[in-house]
Design an enzyme around this catalytic site. Structure first.
Site, PDB file in Angstrom:
ATOM      1  N   CYS A  86      28.864  70.330  66.480  1.00 19.82           N
ATOM      2  CA  CYS A  86      27.778  70.888  65.674  1.00 19.82           C
ATOM      3  C   CYS A  86      26.435  70.266  66.086  1.00 19.82           C
ATOM      4  O   CYS A  86      25.927  70.565  67.159  1.00 19.82           O
ATOM      5  CB  CYS A  86      28.079  70.711  64.184  1.00 19.82           C
ATOM      6  SG  CYS A  86      27.107  71.800  63.106  1.00 19.82           S
ATOM      7  N   HIS A 176      33.572  73.058  63.439  1.00 22.17           N
ATOM      8  CA  HIS A 176      34.097  71.746  63.045  1.00 22.17           C
ATOM      9  C   HIS A 176      35.612  71.702  63.242  1.00 22.17           C
ATOM     10  O   HIS A 176      36.370  72.117  62.364  1.00 22.17           O
ATOM     11  CB  HIS A 176      33.739  71.448  61.586  1.00 22.17           C
ATOM     12  CG  HIS A 176      32.296  71.125  61.388  1.00 22.17           C
ATOM     13  ND1 HIS A 176      31.787  69.852  61.543  1.00 22.17           N
ATOM     14  CD2 HIS A 176      31.235  71.925  61.086  1.00 22.17           C
ATOM     15  CE1 HIS A 176      30.478  69.868  61.324  1.00 22.17           C
ATOM     16  NE2 HIS A 176      30.118  71.115  61.054  1.00 22.17           N
ATOM     17  N   GLU A 178      37.463  69.174  63.117  1.00 24.67           N
ATOM     18  CA  GLU A 178      38.067  68.081  62.357  1.00 24.67           C
ATOM     19  C   GLU A 178      38.536  68.497  60.969  1.00 24.67           C
ATOM     20  O   GLU A 178      39.320  67.783  60.339  1.00 24.67           O
ATOM     21  CB  GLU A 178      37.079  66.911  62.231  1.00 24.67           C
ATOM     22  CG  GLU A 178      35.864  67.160  61.352  1.00 24.67           C
ATOM     23  CD  GLU A 178      34.688  67.797  62.078  1.00 24.67           C
ATOM     24  OE1 GLU A 178      33.548  67.605  61.625  1.00 24.67           O
ATOM     25  OE2 GLU A 178      34.903  68.500  63.089  1.00 24.67           O
ATOM     26  N   SER A 230      48.152  44.158  42.918  1.00 24.61           N
ATOM     27  CA  SER A 230      47.894  45.061  41.796  1.00 24.61           C
ATOM     28  C   SER A 230      49.030  46.048  41.573  1.00 24.61           C
ATOM     29  O   SER A 230      49.129  46.654  40.510  1.00 24.61           O
ATOM     30  CB  SER A 230      46.606  45.847  42.048  1.00 24.61           C
ATOM     31  OG  SER A 230      46.784  46.751  43.129  1.00 24.61           O
ATOM     32  N   GLY A 231      49.874  46.244  42.576  1.00 23.67           N
ATOM     33  CA  GLY A 231      50.887  47.288  42.502  1.00 23.67           C
ATOM     34  C   GLY A 231      50.431  48.559  43.172  1.00 23.67           C
ATOM     35  O   GLY A 231      51.210  49.485  43.382  1.00 23.67           O
ATOM     36  N   VAL A 233      48.838  50.839  46.426  1.00 25.78           N
ATOM     37  CA  VAL A 233      49.323  50.967  47.801  1.00 25.78           C
ATOM     38  C   VAL A 233      48.712  49.902  48.713  1.00 25.78           C
ATOM     39  O   VAL A 233      49.418  49.230  49.470  1.00 25.78           O
ATOM     40  CB  VAL A 233      49.014  52.374  48.357  1.00 25.78           C
ATOM     41  CG1 VAL A 233      49.428  52.476  49.825  1.00 25.78           C
ATOM     42  CG2 VAL A 233      49.718  53.438  47.543  1.00 25.78           C
ATOM     43  N   ASP A 234      47.391  49.732  48.657  1.00 24.89           N
ATOM     44  CA  ASP A 234      46.713  48.862  49.619  1.00 24.89           C
ATOM     45  C   ASP A 234      47.147  47.402  49.484  1.00 24.89           C
ATOM     46  O   ASP A 234      47.501  46.761  50.475  1.00 24.89           O
ATOM     47  CB  ASP A 234      45.193  48.987  49.470  1.00 24.89           C
ATOM     48  CG  ASP A 234      44.704  50.410  49.697  1.00 24.89           C
ATOM     49  OD1 ASP A 234      45.414  51.172  50.380  1.00 24.89           O
ATOM     50  OD2 ASP A 234      43.626  50.762  49.189  1.00 24.89           O
ATOM     51  N   SER A 236      49.795  46.280  48.050  1.00 27.63           N
ATOM     52  CA  SER A 236      51.240  46.176  48.289  1.00 27.63           C
ATOM     53  C   SER A 236      51.556  46.109  49.774  1.00 27.63           C
ATOM     54  O   SER A 236      52.360  45.286  50.225  1.00 27.63           O
ATOM     55  CB  SER A 236      51.967  47.367  47.653  1.00 27.63           C
ATOM     56  OG  SER A 236      51.810  47.372  46.254  1.00 27.63           O
TER      57      SER A 236
END
Length: 520
Positions: A86, A176, A178, A230-231, A233-234, A236
């Site tokens: 673009c 685009h 993406e 914290s439980g 995803v990150d 963990s």
């Protein structure tokens, strides 16, 4: 011998497009490492980065405006392939003597891209019977071709929609590739990074884990690490990855604030302490949080109270861990990008990012962020590879303040208990009906209002639960999920019958914008 997963890399120069992170995700999906940098990254820095290819993103400006963003002209002489998307294509066109002007008819949305002439190597497998559906978002177009380039594609409204100079390995597309609305866009990006740039695809979950483990060991040595679990995803995945690298040198602090989902604290302990053997200190702080939140109804003030108290408790527990010199966080690449944008002022900052955030400087802990190069989908893939339960890895996002911002207004234990039971029923039914994995985020909200109802022969006056489910690719915009009526009825019936204190359930059909995904 371990694989160096950073030797093959693509540089993406950002001109302010809302889609730039999607470009990076598509490159990563081709198993190639890439980084986003501002458009004005200096030539020496680019040489030092040593990319195998460069992608110029789209952007909101016009290349002919005074002060329009540009790159150093010598960038095109570095001898590496360049793909302009673009604005990036228009910039490249203007640099090589082409002309860019306002389009007589702007193109926003779906368009049919038509092959013009003989498509070059970038377009292998992209066209089917001479055309391909694409997503357009531009008000300018190339009116005069740059020197040495050929037109590769057009649309009914724009005669120049893709260009190439194969001798210099320069390519440009007006659409685009993406975004998901360009169905075969990932083929084009894969072709660019793998075939044209010559990358072999070393960026895989197994190689990423191997590289991260080696780097953690080299950084930390025999020192001790603490992590606020914290439980989510990150944190963990960060915990599982660090534990694989250094074992008992890691201690996790899990603060149970009483605002978690049903049985979440027990699930975290079972996964990490029992199954993976991670050293976890569980702190039951429900009463401290509820006391601190008493009588507070303002959402932002609730967030600050919860965040500040977490830091206070984390500091108390950390001080008891002898010899800890590192603080680990689950920071991921979008957090890094947002923080960089906020510091430089070159990106629109949607929110300020705080991870364990705001820890007192006198704690003097060094920072360990093993996920800082990864997007969320990559973090999930790593989590599965590390053996975390799929249900934990693919769980929907949960706000840092937990149920504290899903209880509208004042937070009380009674409200939290009602909400977590209602939410558990909702999620259980979404799994059972096969909806959960199709939804980007789903949750229940406690409304602090009472409505009249009838149960049996008696009148009731009880609380209302709202259900929210959205579909989104980037969480910047979102549409409500069309849950079938029969499923709504079953979920509503179960909540009203099984959760004492609720006699009415409503379903939120607001999109973002104008509404946000969370209610607070």
């Amino acid at each position: 011998m371990s694989t160096d997963i950073h030797t093959e890399k693509i540089l993406i120069l950002d001109f302010g497009s809302q889609y730039t992170q999607l470009i990076a995700r598509r490159v990563r999906e081709a198993h190639v490492y890439c980084e986003l940098h501002p458009f004005d990254m200096g030539l020496e820095a680019i040489r030092a980065f040593a990319p195998k290819g460069i992608i110029l993103s789209g952007g909101p400006k016009s290349v002919y405006e005074e002060g329009a963003p540009a790159v150093e002209e010598a960038l095109f002489d570095l001898g590496v392939p360049v793909l302009g998307i673009c604005y990036g294509m228009q910039l490249m066109s203007r640099h090589f003597g082409g002309e860019v002007v306002p389009a007589g008819k702007r193109e926003f949305g779906h368009a049919d891209l038509l092959a013009a002439g003989t498509p070059g190597p970038l377009f292998e497998g992209f066209f089917v019977e001479g055309k391909s559906p694409v997503w357009m978002s531009h008000g300018d177009h190339v009116s005069r071709m740059p020197q040495g380039f050929q037109v590769v594609a057009e649309t009914a409204n724009a005669p120049v929609c893709a260009i190439q100079d194969t001798a210099r390995n320069l390519y440009g597309v007006q659409f685009h590739p993406e975004v998901n609305h360009t169905p075969r866009g990932e083929i084009l990006i894969d072709t660019f990074v793998r075939k044209i740039c010559g990358c072999t695809g070393q960026w895989t979950p197994g190689h990423i884990i191997e590289d991260a483990v080696n780097r953690i060991r080299a950084q930390v040595g025999r020192e001790r690490v603490i992590l606020g679990l914290s439980g989510g995803v990150d944190s963990s995945v960060a915990a599982a990855l660090i534990h694989r690298a250094i074992g008992d040198q890691l201690t996790c602090v899990f603060v149970d604030n009483g605002l978690l989902r049903l049985a979440e604290g027990d699930q975290v302990m079972a996964t990490f302490a029992e199954n993976l053997g991670v050293k976890v200190i569980r702190v039951d702080a429900e009463q401290r949080f509820l006391t601190a939140l008493a009588d507070e109804a303002d959402p932002e003030k609730k967030r600050k109270i919860i965040g500040n108290l977490f830091v206070e408790i984390f500091e108390e527990e950390s001080s008891r861990i002898e010899g800890a010199t590192w603080l680990a966080q689950g920071t991921i690449y979008p957090d890094v990008i947002e923080s960089a944008g906020a510091k430089t002022g070159k990106a629109h900052n949607i929110k300020s990012h705080h991870n364990v955030g705001g820890l007192p400087e006198y704690m003097k802990l060094k920072l360990l962020e093993p996920l800082r190069e990864l997007f969320k989908d990559e973090v999930r893939a790593i989590g599965e590879e590390l053996g975390l339960p799929r249900q934990m890895v693919w769980r929907h996002p949960f706000p840092g303040p937990g149920l504290g911002v899903r209880i509208l207004g004042e937070v009380k234990k009674e409200y939290a208990d009602i909400l977590r039971r209602a939410d558990a029923i909702y999620i259980e039914e979404l799994y059972a009906a096969g909806h959960y994995d199709k939804i980007s985020q789903a949750f229940a909200v406690f409304l602090p209002v009472k409505s009249v109802g009838v149960m049996g022969d008696g009148r009731t006056y009880e609380y209302v639960i709202a259900l929210r489910a959205v579909e989104t690719k980037d969480f910047m915009t979102a549409g409500w999920y069309p849950l079938p009526y029969e499923d709504m009825a079953r979920i509503s019936g179960r909540i009203i019958n099984e959760v004492k204190g609720v006699n009415r359930v409503v379903y939120d059909i607001s999109s973002k914008p104008p509404a946000t995904i969370e209610w607070e």
